[in-house]
Design a protein around this motif. Structure first.
Motif, PDB file in Angstrom:
ATOM      1  N   GLY A   1      67.726   9.532 117.304  1.00  0.00           N
ATOM      2  CA  GLY A   1      67.098   8.430 118.029  1.00  0.00           C
ATOM      3  C   GLY A   1      65.630   8.303 117.692  1.00  0.00           C
ATOM      4  O   GLY A   1      65.115   7.197 117.470  1.00  0.00           O
ATOM      5  N   PHE A   2      64.943   9.435 117.601  1.00  0.00           N
ATOM      6  CA  PHE A   2      63.518   9.393 117.258  1.00  0.00           C
ATOM      7  C   PHE A   2      63.323   8.855 115.855  1.00  0.00           C
ATOM      8  O   PHE A   2      62.417   8.086 115.574  1.00  0.00           O
ATOM      9  N   LYS A   3      64.242   9.287 114.987  1.00  0.00           N
ATOM     10  CA  LYS A   3      64.132   8.821 113.593  1.00  0.00           C
ATOM     11  C   LYS A   3      64.222   7.305 113.511  1.00  0.00           C
ATOM     12  O   LYS A   3      63.566   6.675 112.703  1.00  0.00           O
ATOM     13  N   LYS A   4      65.098   6.754 114.342  1.00  0.00           N
ATOM     14  CA  LYS A   4      65.311   5.308 114.316  1.00  0.00           C
ATOM     15  C   LYS A   4      64.306   4.549 115.170  1.00  0.00           C
ATOM     16  O   LYS A   4      64.427   3.342 115.357  1.00  0.00           O
ATOM     17  N   PHE A   5      63.340   5.268 115.720  1.00  0.00           N
ATOM     18  CA  PHE A   5      62.341   4.651 116.597  1.00  0.00           C
ATOM     19  C   PHE A   5      62.999   3.895 117.739  1.00  0.00           C
ATOM     20  O   PHE A   5      62.608   2.786 118.064  1.00  0.00           O
ATOM     21  N   ALA A   6      63.995   4.529 118.314  1.00  0.00           N
ATOM     22  CA  ALA A   6      64.697   3.863 119.410  1.00  0.00           C
ATOM     23  C   ALA A   6      63.771   3.727 120.611  1.00  0.00           C
ATOM     24  O   ALA A   6      62.974   4.616 120.893  1.00  0.00           O
ATOM     25  N   GLY A   7      63.900   2.619 121.303  1.00  0.00           N
ATOM     26  CA  GLY A   7      62.995   2.426 122.425  1.00  0.00           C
ATOM     27  C   GLY A   7      63.720   2.076 123.686  1.00  0.00           C
ATOM     28  O   GLY A   7      64.886   1.688 123.630  1.00  0.00           O
ATOM     29  N   PRO A   8      63.147   2.160 124.847  1.00  0.00           N
ATOM     30  CA  PRO A   8      61.753   2.541 125.019  1.00  0.00           C
ATOM     31  C   PRO A   8      61.506   4.024 124.701  1.00  0.00           C
ATOM     32  O   PRO A   8      62.255   4.887 125.137  1.00  0.00           O
ATOM     33  N   HIS A   9      60.449   4.282 123.957  1.00  0.00           N
ATOM     34  CA  HIS A   9      60.194   5.608 123.417  1.00  0.00           C
ATOM     35  C   HIS A   9      59.977   6.630 124.525  1.00  0.00           C
ATOM     36  O   HIS A   9      60.470   7.753 124.463  1.00  0.00           O
ATOM     37  N   ASP A  10      59.238   6.207 125.551  1.00  0.00           N
ATOM     38  CA  ASP A  10      58.936   7.135 126.645  1.00  0.00           C
ATOM     39  C   ASP A  10      60.202   7.638 127.309  1.00  0.00           C
ATOM     40  O   ASP A  10      60.332   8.815 127.651  1.00  0.00           O
ATOM     41  N   LYS A  11      61.125   6.716 127.458  1.00  0.00           N
ATOM     42  CA  LYS A  11      62.382   7.080 128.128  1.00  0.00           C
ATOM     43  C   LYS A  11      63.135   8.107 127.289  1.00  0.00           C
ATOM     44  O   LYS A  11      63.630   9.118 127.797  1.00  0.00           O
ATOM     45  N   LEU A  12      63.180   7.845 126.010  1.00  0.00           N
ATOM     46  CA  LEU A  12      63.886   8.754 125.112  1.00  0.00           C
ATOM     47  C   LEU A  12      63.258  10.131 125.178  1.00  0.00           C
ATOM     48  O   LEU A  12      63.945  11.155 125.276  1.00  0.00           O
ATOM     49  N   LEU A  13      61.927  10.139 125.154  1.00  0.00           N
ATOM     50  CA  LEU A  13      61.189  11.397 125.205  1.00  0.00           C
ATOM     51  C   LEU A  13      61.496  12.152 126.489  1.00  0.00           C
ATOM     52  O   LEU A  13      61.777  13.353 126.489  1.00  0.00           O
TER      53      LEU A  13
END
Lengths: 426, 368
Positions: free
Chosen positions: A166-178
């Motif tokens: 997901g990080f590789k694909k810059f999935a967003g919202p980024h904060d949520k993913l983090l």
């Protein structure tokens, strides 16, 4: 995730399926207070309203109608179940827009796919399919749900890998993913700590006792199959009352989680990394336990030969109890019902298709028909508006279609009385 | 009120011989045109029962009206009367003595129309449009049966505002037929229920549909002793099933046949499949007529399992049909059935009801 005893109890409730967005109290109250089996008249009207809207909609955003219809269905039928038609709706909605590029990154559409996956026996297959088709690959929700599924199956390593993807694909919202990733990491490390404590006190080898109320790891990629050996590695997690039995049991569960980290052990969950595969269609949606592949019973051998040394043959298949499909030719003056056109003998296959039909097959057929319509010539074509008749979750007849339009026109002329188009007054 | 409006005159050129020089496809069979046809799609047709002298035809339409014509022996049709609902009329039927006509509508009500006084009273109420209405005459009771999209089947004594009985159905009622003591209802989702009407109506059997597509029309047929013994069921995809209730050999006796399709032998072009809109049985011969979305009607002999005749193609679907009480007249209606949605609806297009002599063409084929 499940830790304290209270939360366990909440998760064990079966009459109210949990929703990610939570439930509206009023809808829940109304739904639970209905005693009789039949749907109330109001619910019928509302559903009819949605069905009609699905067919009459001519705007730019048809997904909206499906989205609202599904949301209404979830709120109105807290138990889920057949009456709600929820899985049918999800399947239709998902299938209908597979070709629509514009919806592939639409959060609503991705959310529908995730719900659909949750109704499937093997959600991981669905998520992989989504990735292959490019649906939701920039949406954090996909990776979160996907990772949760791995985690549920005890595969924390892959759960983590999904987030990396997901990080590789810059999935967003980024904060949520983090945020969700951090939560996963926290859970994993807590498990490790607990296992470290338990391991030291656990000396005797445990005989594989069948644990009661344990949730089993799903076996098999395509179908939810209850494992035959209900001990040891089959146990995925232990929930419910067993939790209260205390430490050794917890240790067992923790052990199964810990086993995941051992890279040498084979996993039943599939390839090591989420690969882009050439998927033709999403995997089957419905778990059918009565369609298990035959499995070996626990160490029991059935003698293959009778005592006289004759090989045992399987009994001949029973005669079909349905009546044979009879083809009639329009050109001949006489119709001989006994003649079955061998080229079009769909008798047995028609029957078989019913039993083996899965959403996977349905979607494949759908794709096939679309391709056929584009390239070759189909053998037959129905001269009525299939889209309208079969468009929603339930069918409409021509008169119903026409009546809906009539009512809509009446309402528009008579002022805004009933937006669902079915006026309550005479 | 005996005139239907300003369009056509009072029985003028009622025989419908409109200068047969024109070969426009609205009447390729050159049948008798009923005067003053309804202004919108015709949903149902019904002839008066044999207890009444003469032939009277009623037709309900999507223009919210029901019209009554007298059909004279020379073929002339005379508009007689008209009643209105507040919504499209979906079905209509006669009482057994021919004095009353019952009409069912999208406005969720059914009305009883007394022809002598030309008054109409509401006699039934549902939660949804009423799709079918039938008169039941039993030895110990008489009532109206209404099937609705609200998934109920209700029975009404016309004198009381509350139903005598209300039966829940698994799905919306799409079509029904009654021949005492049997009633059959076909619902959405390919449901099929048979009711028995002796003493009081009750569910007799639920049948697995012999058809794979949406149910569209149903008609009960009788045996040689004039007792109802089975039904014909038509679907939305050019097929009719003949189903006996208690046949000696179901696998052999029950069958389906394809109908209302185009390009029979031509395998290069795809075969067009049309909906079967209505089925009617000839009251004397026991042969049947089917009418379809393709704008054709066909006559069939179900016992010899042969087709007797197929008509030329009309330029509109045929939406309804019926035989008169002695089987001499076959009536069929040409109007848009909404099979292709509202895009293909042309409000300007005229709707027709045709009458055809039926005595000869519906004679059964001699069995070989």
């Amino acid at each position: 995730m499940a830790e304290g005893g209270d939360v366990e109890w909440e998760l064990s409730k079966e009459n109210i399926q949990p929703l990610r967005r939570g439930r509206a109290i009023s809808a829940l109250h109304q739904a639970l207070s209905q005693q009789q089996d039949g749907l109330s008249s109001a619910v019928n009207h509302q559903r009819q309203g949605f069905e009609s809207e699905l067919r009459m909609y001519d705007g730019e955003d048809p997904l909206d109608v499906w989205d609202r219809y599904i949301e209404w269905t979830e709120q109105t039928f807290p138990q889920g179940g057949k009456e709600s038609n929820l899985s049918t709706l999800l399947e239709r909605a998902v299938t209908k827009f597979t070709e629509e590029r514009k919806y592939h990154e639409d959060p609503r559409y991705v959310e529908l796919w995730i719900k659909f996956a949750e109704h499937c026996p093997e959600p991981l297959d669905i998520y992989r399919y989504m990735q292959a088709q490019g649906i939701g690959v920039t949406q954090a929700s996909l990776y979160i749900a996907w990772s949760e599924e791995y985690e549920n199956q005890g595969n924390c390593r892959k759960a983590d890998l999904v987030y990396q993807e997901g990080f590789k694909k810059f999935a967003g919202p980024h904060d949520k993913l983090l945020q969700f990733h951090k939560a996963l990491q926290a859970r994993v490390s807590r498990q490790v700590m607990m296992n470290v404590e338990e391991d030291s006190g656990d000396d005797e080898p445990k005989a594989p006792e069948r644990v009661s109320l344990a949730e089993f790891k799903r076996r098999g990629k395509k179908k939810a199959v209850a494992p035959v050996n209900r001990v040891g590695s089959s146990i995925r997690s232990i929930s419910g009352g067993v939790q209260s039995l205390g430490a050794p049991v917890l240790g067992n569960a923790a052990n199964s989680r810990l086993m995941v980290f051992d890279e040498n052990k084979t996993q039943s969950a599939g390839p090591s990394e989420p690969k882009l595969e050439a998927w033709a269609a999403p995997p089957p949606a419905k778990a059918k336990e009565n369609e298990q592949n035959p499995e070996k019973w626990v160490d029991v051998k059935i003698p293959q030969k009778s005592k006289f040394g004759h090989t045992v043959m399987a009994p001949p298949p029973p005669k079909p109890t349905f009546q044979p499909f009879v083809e009639e030719s329009d050109q001949l003056p006489t119709m001989t019902p006994c003649k079955i056109n061998p080229a079009v003998n769909t008798v047995l296959s028609a029957r078989k298709a019913c039993r083996e039909e899965t959403p996977l097959k349905r979607l494949q057929e759908h794709h096939q028909q679309q391709k056929e319509a584009e390239s070759g010539t189909p053998r037959e074509q129905s001269m009525y508006c299939k889209e309208l008749v079969l468009g929603g979750a339930t069918e409409f007849c021509f008169e119903e279609l026409r009546a809906e339009r009539y009512f809509k026109k009446m309402n528009q002329e008579g002022g805004r009385k009933d937006p669902t188009g079915v006026s309550a007054s005479n | 009120m005996s005139l239907f409006g300003a369009t056509s005159g009072f029985g003028a050129a009622g025989a419908g011989v409109f200068g047969s020089a024109t070969t426009d496809s609205h009447n390729p069979m050159k049948d008798v045109e009923v005067t003053s046809p309804p202004d919108d799609s015709i949903s149902c047709l019904a002839f008066s029962p044999p207890t009444m002298p003469g032939n009277f035809l009623i037709g309900g339409s999507w223009a919210n009206d029901v019209r009554c014509w007298e059909v004279q022996d020379n073929g002339q049709t005379v508009p007689k009367a008209q009643q209105m609902h507040t919504g499209p009329v979906l079905d209509a039927c006669w009482s057994d003595d021919g004095s009353k006509v019952f009409t069912a509508s999208c406005d969720k009500t059914a009305k009883m129309w007394d022809l002598n006084s030309n008054q109409a009273l509401q006699i039934a109420q549902h939660d949804g449009p009423i799709k079918s209405i039938h008169w039941i005459k039993a030895p110990n009771y008489s009532c109206i049966m209404t099937g609705s999209w609200d998934k109920t089947l209700k029975f009404w004594d016309t004198r009381s505002p509350n139903p005598m009985m209300s039966l829940q159905m698994p799905e919306r009622s799409y079509c029904a037929d009654v021949v005492y003591p049997m009633a059959v209802v076909a619902t959405a989702d390919r449901g099929l229920i048979v009711y028995q009407l002796e003493n009081q109506p009750s569910e007799f059997r639920r049948i697995d549909s012999p058809l794979k597509h949406q149910h569209r029309c149903v008609a009960i047929f009788k045996d040689k002793q004039n007792k109802p013994t089975g039904f014909a069921l038509g679907s939305i995809e050019g097929r009719v099933a003949i189903h006996y209730i208690n046949p000696p050999n179901p696998a052999k006796d029950n069958f389906t046949f394809k109908c209302h399709r185009s390009n029979g032998t031509n395998t290069t072009t795809p075969q067009d499949i049309y909906a079967v809109n209505a089925i009617s049985f000839h009251p004397v011969h026991g042969t049947l007529a089917t009418v379809g979305s393709d704008g054709r009607f066909s006559f069939w002999d179900k016992d010899a399992r042969t087709k007797l005749k197929t008509s030329e193609q009309l330029d509109q679907p045929i939406t309804a049909c019926c035989f008169n009480s002695n089987g001499n007249i076959f009536a069929y209606a040409s109007s848009y059935d909404w099979s292709k949605g509202h895009e293909y609806y042309n409000p300007q297009k005229k709707n027709y009801i045709f009458l055809r002599s039926a005595a000869e063409e519906l004679k059964p084929r001699n069995k070989k």
